[in-house]
Design an enzyme around this catalytic site. Structure first.
Site, PDB file in Angstrom:
ATOM      1  N   SER A   1       4.028  -0.092 -10.848  1.00 46.05           N
ATOM      2  CA  SER A   1       3.781   1.136 -10.628  1.00 46.05           C
ATOM      3  C   SER A   1       2.645   1.766 -11.316  1.00 46.05           C
ATOM      4  O   SER A   1       2.517   2.889 -11.920  1.00 46.05           O
ATOM      5  CB  SER A   1       5.272   1.769 -11.101  1.00 46.05           C
ATOM      6  OG  SER A   1       5.469   2.835  -9.940  1.00 46.05           O
TER       7      SER A   1
ATOM      8  N   TYR B   1      13.485  -8.945  -4.396  1.00 45.99           N
ATOM      9  CA  TYR B   1      12.685  -7.935  -3.678  1.00 45.99           C
ATOM     10  C   TYR B   1      12.986  -7.922  -2.091  1.00 45.99           C
ATOM     11  O   TYR B   1      13.337  -9.087  -1.525  1.00 45.99           O
ATOM     12  CB  TYR B   1      11.337  -8.553  -3.868  1.00 45.99           C
ATOM     13  CG  TYR B   1      10.704  -7.748  -5.054  1.00 45.99           C
ATOM     14  CD1 TYR B   1      11.101  -7.179  -6.043  1.00 45.99           C
ATOM     15  CD2 TYR B   1       9.448  -8.135  -5.441  1.00 45.99           C
ATOM     16  CE1 TYR B   1      10.700  -6.783  -7.292  1.00 45.99           C
ATOM     17  CE2 TYR B   1       8.569  -7.897  -6.415  1.00 45.99           C
ATOM     18  CZ  TYR B   1       9.416  -7.035  -7.424  1.00 45.99           C
ATOM     19  OH  TYR B   1       8.728  -6.628  -8.720  1.00 45.99           O
TER      20      TYR B   1
END
Lengths: 299, 299, 299
Positions: free
Chosen positions: B209, B53
């Site tokens: 998501s 990330y």
């Protein structure tokens, strides 16, 4: 040559010689025997054939060759297949279809034994998943053939996971392999659970059409052209000049213990498959080919 | 806040804070710490991050913040991931690829521990299904990390059922979660067996998501517009003004114990996810959204 | 008539009479009773209905007929279904949706018992896979209904393999059947693992729409026309004049013990289904129809 363990008492050579087109090579028995001996010198001991290859002729061509030097039988493993009925001049079938009935499996195997001039098959495969599979009948046929010493081990070919699970639920012998199409250009079975199942069940797959019938060499479309470029680049890095070696090495770098079937009648081409074993492909090169074939980066 | 049991000795908060874009928020260590404390006040104790990330920066940003108040470590669960190698300036990779080798899993985890300034990871996930997965190596890596106390539990992310089955056949630890994309606008895993398997194996999924990256808010195409209308209607019925709360509630109304990952750096947005827990969506509202998303009635 | 064993203490007649359109036949109770008695004379003892058939009216129409001769109850097996909620004038639902909650399963079954004028259901099916299935609730509902003697056995309908596996992981009773669409013109479940799973689990499938709602008779498109020609050819070879008999025989020649549901109100049509049992279709004819339907030879 590296050998792959399929069962306690069964090993295949990493590269397998395929007899799919044996009839097309127009070899004499002596020439076929010569090719076998050259394979053995390379360490290839496993031969893949099928009842229907060469319109039912390949088993006999090989059997005739083997009969010229019967002492080789104990040094090789013969894989043959049953379960397809081709419509041809000699029978009355109207169309090609599948048959995994007990009767067919046993009759076909008896014919294979006669044609191959041997008294046992190392591994018998169901050639295609018969929609009419009655697994109880298959189990009875396998048990009978094993009990009579006619077949030592059993497997399948072109089976999806649900078909393997269905059949195995009825068998009292394990399936030792699933022979499926696998290549740089045919990635389906890496993505639909077939290879996952092979690893889960410790059932190493045999790969047919590992060179994708040459599509990558000749096809001028976008995808094969892109893959060919990538293969050439990796070939250079690995210090080899032939991309078919890279295609073989790509399959063997995968952890499923994939056994490519080299189906050529030319010893140079077979040698190429054997050479590929020593290529030290790394993970990044493997993925470069994978990404090139799928046409997009990994997620 | 409701907590979800993933294993005898492991619970996550129902809402998970996601650090996917932590580097984009441009927070100081003190600000990041502040956000963590605000999350904790809301009952969010589980943090989701990954080695890659922020191009390998997010773990360190969080670790630096955590080091300002080390006593918080025992009050949170850290989920991180390994197994992706990004091509970037600092390494020599030519392309993004996956790596689930024993060596990579262990090295990546060691780096995560250092960056996160902690001596254990609560749950380590394999980030993506590596086509070259050697499950024996994964099992060895997991056993080693567990034995050394460096990782308490293991899971996967973006795995299909055949990939979970294959890996689990070799592990001596259970997989505690599969982190997958799940939202009103992304129904695939409700239909392809992924969520079914999570329920079957009592392995609650984490949802990434969950707001579909805002597609439903901004996209003017037919499908998102229709879903947005339905969400607005249900929002009114539930007495809330924000459709993202309805999107979260829709996931949590499902019986699989889905844990949405709220990936915002703004406490108001995170608060919205938490608020959604108290919404009492009924079955008919749930299906109204389902039908709106698939664009046709149930059969 | 041949009977199919679904469980130690459960058999169905090979041909099942379907009540999907019972309300459309506009029969008096006496006429419906007469049809049942004609079915019984043919050996058909199994009746397939569902809570929602005829907009919730079919169960009652049959129950009224059965009440005219209650001694027939012990000679038949009644299959009914729950789990769909239709939006209609009598309730407040806005849209059709599924419900497999414990509450709905029990309430729906109670209503079925009342309408059918019986004190037990032989087999209760979950009509469609509810995306919100909570298998613990389903298990509780099934246990409760079984304990009270209200339902003897349980099954599902239109379930995919992952949905069957998920539900079975929580049940303490076996699922005795999966009722799915199967016909010459609808081959999906032969190819997606559904029929494979039925064989694997020894769970004989019931086939709905075995004549594909007549598409093959009337449809002038290329595919149905080709299949119709093949069916006519095979019909001639088998010495029958009606292709629907061939369509039934084709299903019953498959080794999964498929039980076709004949959904006609005319005894001649039902007789036709029964006649098909004696047709001796061979493997090659079966594959000729298969190949005709898929539009390409087997591989």
């Amino acid at each position: 040559m590296e050998r792959i363990q399929l069962h306690d008492d069964l090993q295949f050579s990493r590269i397998i010689h395929g007899h799919w087109r044996l009839a097309d090579w127009n070899y004499t028995g002596q020439q076929t025997l010569g090719l076998l001996e050259q394979c053995l010198e390379l360490g290839i001991t496993t031969i893949d054939t099928a009842s229907i290859y060469g319109k039912y002729t390949c088993e006999e061509l090989f059997g005739n060759a083997l009969s010229l030097k019967p002492e080789l039988r104990g040094k090789i493993e013969i894989v043959t297949k049953c379960g397809i009925k081709l419509a041809n001049d000699e029978n009355s079938f109207r169309l090609n279809h599948y048959d995994s009935s007990k009767e067919h499996i046993i009759e076909s195997t008896e014919r294979s034994l006669t044609k191959l001039r041997t008294d046992y098959i190392d591994v018998l495969l169901i050639h295609r998943p018969d929609v009419l599979t009655n697994p109880e009948e298959v189990a009875e046929a396998f048990s009978s053939l094993k009990k009579d010493g006619k077949v030592k081990h059993f497997g399948v070919s072109n089976f999806l996971p649900s078909q393997v699970n269905m059949l195995e639920a009825y068998l009292d012998v394990p399936l030792v392999t699933n022979q499926v199409e696998l290549s740089v250009m045919y990635r389906d079975h890496f993505e639909n659970g077939v290879v996952d199942q092979c690893i889960e069940k410790k059932m190493p797959p045999m790969a047919w059409s590992p060179l994708n019938r040459g599509a990558v060499f000749n096809n001028q479309e976008e995808n094969p052209s892109r893959v060919r470029s990538t293969l050439q680049k990796v070939a250079e890095e690995l210090g080899t000049s032939t991309i078919d070696e890279v295609m073989y090495a790509w399959l063997m770098h995968h952890p499923a213990n994939i056994m490519p079937i080299a189906g050529s009648g030319k010893i140079e081409r077979i040698q190429s498959a054997v050479n590929s074993i020593s290529l030290q492909m790394n993970r990044e090169q493997w993925y470069e080919i994978w990404v090139s074939s799928r046409g997009k980066d990994v997620d």
